[in-house]
Design an enzyme around this catalytic site. Structure first.
Site, PDB file in Angstrom:
ATOM      1  N   ARG A 293       3.951  43.388  24.241  1.00 57.71           N
ATOM      2  CA  ARG A 293       5.415  43.504  24.191  1.00 57.71           C
ATOM      3  C   ARG A 293       5.905  42.763  22.897  1.00 57.71           C
ATOM      4  O   ARG A 293       6.778  43.191  22.367  1.00 57.71           O
ATOM      5  CB  ARG A 293       5.982  42.827  25.677  1.00 57.71           C
TER       6      ARG A 293
ATOM      7  N   GLU B  25      20.030  45.074  34.278  1.00 57.87           N
ATOM      8  CA  GLU B  25      19.302  43.945  34.431  1.00 57.87           C
ATOM      9  C   GLU B  25      19.941  42.896  35.218  1.00 57.87           C
ATOM     10  O   GLU B  25      21.181  42.877  35.185  1.00 57.87           O
ATOM     11  CB  GLU B  25      18.686  43.345  33.166  1.00 57.87           C
TER      12      GLU B  25
ATOM     13  N   LYS C  45      12.281  42.048  23.240  1.00 54.76           N
ATOM     14  CA  LYS C  45      12.752  40.503  23.582  1.00 54.76           C
ATOM     15  C   LYS C  45      13.096  39.542  22.199  1.00 54.76           C
ATOM     16  O   LYS C  45      12.458  38.858  21.849  1.00 54.76           O
ATOM     17  CB  LYS C  45      11.466  39.837  24.311  1.00 54.76           C
TER      18      LYS C  45
HETATM   19  C1  LIG Z   1      16.178  40.343  29.760  1.00 57.41           C
HETATM   20  C2  LIG Z   1      14.958  40.151  30.630  1.00 57.41           C
HETATM   21  N1  LIG Z   1      14.534  41.025  31.574  1.00 57.41           N
HETATM   22  C3  LIG Z   1      13.250  40.849  32.421  1.00 57.41           C
HETATM   23  C4  LIG Z   1      12.640  39.760  32.137  1.00 57.41           C
HETATM   24  C5  LIG Z   1      11.336  39.595  33.075  1.00 57.41           C
HETATM   25  O1  LIG Z   1      10.403  39.677  32.080  1.00 57.41           O
HETATM   26  P1  LIG Z   1       8.813  39.171  32.667  1.00 57.41           P
HETATM   27  O2  LIG Z   1       8.632  39.614  34.046  1.00 57.41           O
HETATM   28  O3  LIG Z   1       7.745  39.725  31.736  1.00 57.41           O
HETATM   29  O4  LIG Z   1       9.054  37.698  32.362  1.00 57.41           O
HETATM   30  C6  LIG Z   1      12.996  38.724  31.125  1.00 57.41           C
HETATM   31  C7  LIG Z   1      12.021  37.702  30.781  1.00 57.41           C
HETATM   32  O5  LIG Z   1      11.638  36.703  31.413  1.00 57.41           O
HETATM   33  C8  LIG Z   1      14.255  38.981  30.297  1.00 57.41           C
HETATM   34  O6  LIG Z   1      14.351  38.110  29.508  1.00 57.41           O
END
Ligand SMILES: Cc1ncc(COP(=O)(O)O)c(C=O)c1O
Length: 337
Positions: free
Chosen positions: A80, A219, A183
């Site tokens: 990622r 989200e 991210k």
């Molecule tokens: C915007 C966003 N969506 C989803 C997630 C969840 O991703 P992950 O399960 O890889 O932590 C995150 C980070 O934790 C995030 O910053």
């Protein structure tokens, strides 16, 4: 082991002993350097400071029941980070650099890995920044990858507890074909205002909608969203959602529980049909959602004060794998020797 009140830890930066750094200069990455300083010496005109050439990752290492230390899905975080780096035209670190440095940072900060049974873990924060001095907007030619660690506490200290969230159409988090699916710091900067409005009104988080029709769920704060209905695990699909590694794991566990998994656009009209829903991410694994309030229409979706059966089961299984209490049959954990 460090003498900390592990059970009382929250999600705050805490100094540990070492971090790992790589520098990108003259078209290539340096070898890993281990550093004991918390500071970065940087040009005041560095690209990351002016134009947001910055991206990061977040993952955890857990001290297991058997004493072994497990990093959860570290390779997925590496991949990622690569996709975030490509999107911002930053130099792309290799998967091996990322994975090796995460393991090394865990080893070097062993005394900060919380004891088993405290619910706490060692959070790793890999950070990639463009460091060359610029005035104009352009791709970075020099960069730095830093990976540091901080012990963090369990998100829910007394077991899962449903949260209340708000649908707020005043600010958007990410645009279609923007950077919502990677991210990068800018996504979080643009979410702070809506997040603080939510907190002022007594809600834990914001449920973001798509920015074209304001009809589909994107989200929930810095976490993905899922709903359960009629034997199905349903989670939104969109080009502006960050592909959560927790969600990816829950989709597998949901299927193991006999749920049919659907990844597709999820309209807000479906909110009233879910028997349970939640936010998922590394921080809490699952934050069950007890109530969603739509600020504009005053619609209230109430899921009750109890944690849903499937949310609890998926949470337990994922944590069992992370803490070495259940077989890691999908090979998600990297044991750090
Ligand atoms: C915007 C966003 N969506 C989803 C997630 C969840 O991703 P992950 O399960 O890889 O932590 C995150 C980070 O934790 C995030 O910053």
């Amino acid at each position: 082991m460090e003498n900390l009140d592990w059970g009382a830890l929250g999600f705050d930066y805490r100094k540990t002993d070492f971090n790992a750094r790589f520098y990108y200069r003259d078209g290539k990455w340096s070898d890993m350097e281990i550093c004991d300083s918390e500071y970065i010496n940087m040009h005041m005109s560095a690209a990351c400071l002016h134009y947001g050439l910055e991206l990061f990752e977040g993952l955890k290492a857990f001290r297991g029941k058997d004493g072994k230390v497990r990093l959860f899905r570290v390779k997925d975080n590496a991949l990622r980070m690569q996709s975030s780096a490509r999107r911002l035209c930053l130099p792309v670190p290799t998967v091996d650099m990322f994975v090796d440095a995460c393991c090394e940072v865990v080893r070097r900060n062993e005394r900060f890995i919380p004891p088993y049974g405290t619910g706490a873990s060692l959070y790793l924060r890999p950070l990639l920044i463009g460091t060359n001095a610029v005035l104009g907007v352009k791709a970075a030619t020099e960069a730095m990858l830093v990976i540091f660690a901080s012990p963090v506490g369990a998100y829910f200290k007394e077991g899962l507890k449903p949260i209340s969230v708000i649908i707020d159409r005043e600010q958007d988090r990410a645009a279609p074909r923007g950077t919502g699916d990677v991210k990068v710091g800018g996504n979080y900067a643009s979410s702070i205002l809506s997040g603080s409005h939510a907190h002022e009104r007594g809600y834990s988080n914001v449920l973001y909608l798509d920015t074209v029709e304001r009809k589909f769920i994107e989200e929930c704060g810095a976490a993905n969203f899922f709903g359960i209905r009629d034997g199905k695990y349903i989670t939104p699909k969109s080009g502006s959602i960050l592909p959560s590694i927790t969600n990816k794991s829950l989709r597998v566990l949901a299927a193991d529980l006999g749920l049919e998994v659907e990844e597709r656009p999820v309209s807000i009209e479906e909110l009233s049909t879910f028997s349970e829903c939640g936010a998922c991410g590394t921080a809490a694994v699952i934050s069950p959602i007890g109530k969603i309030v739509d600020m504009q229409t005053d619609d209230v979706y109430d899921y009750g004060t109890e944690v849903g059966e499937y949310s609890q089961k998926m949470f337990n299984t994922l944590q069992d794998i992370q803490y070495g209490r259940a077989e890691d049959k999908y090979g998600w954990c990297t044991v750090v020797e």
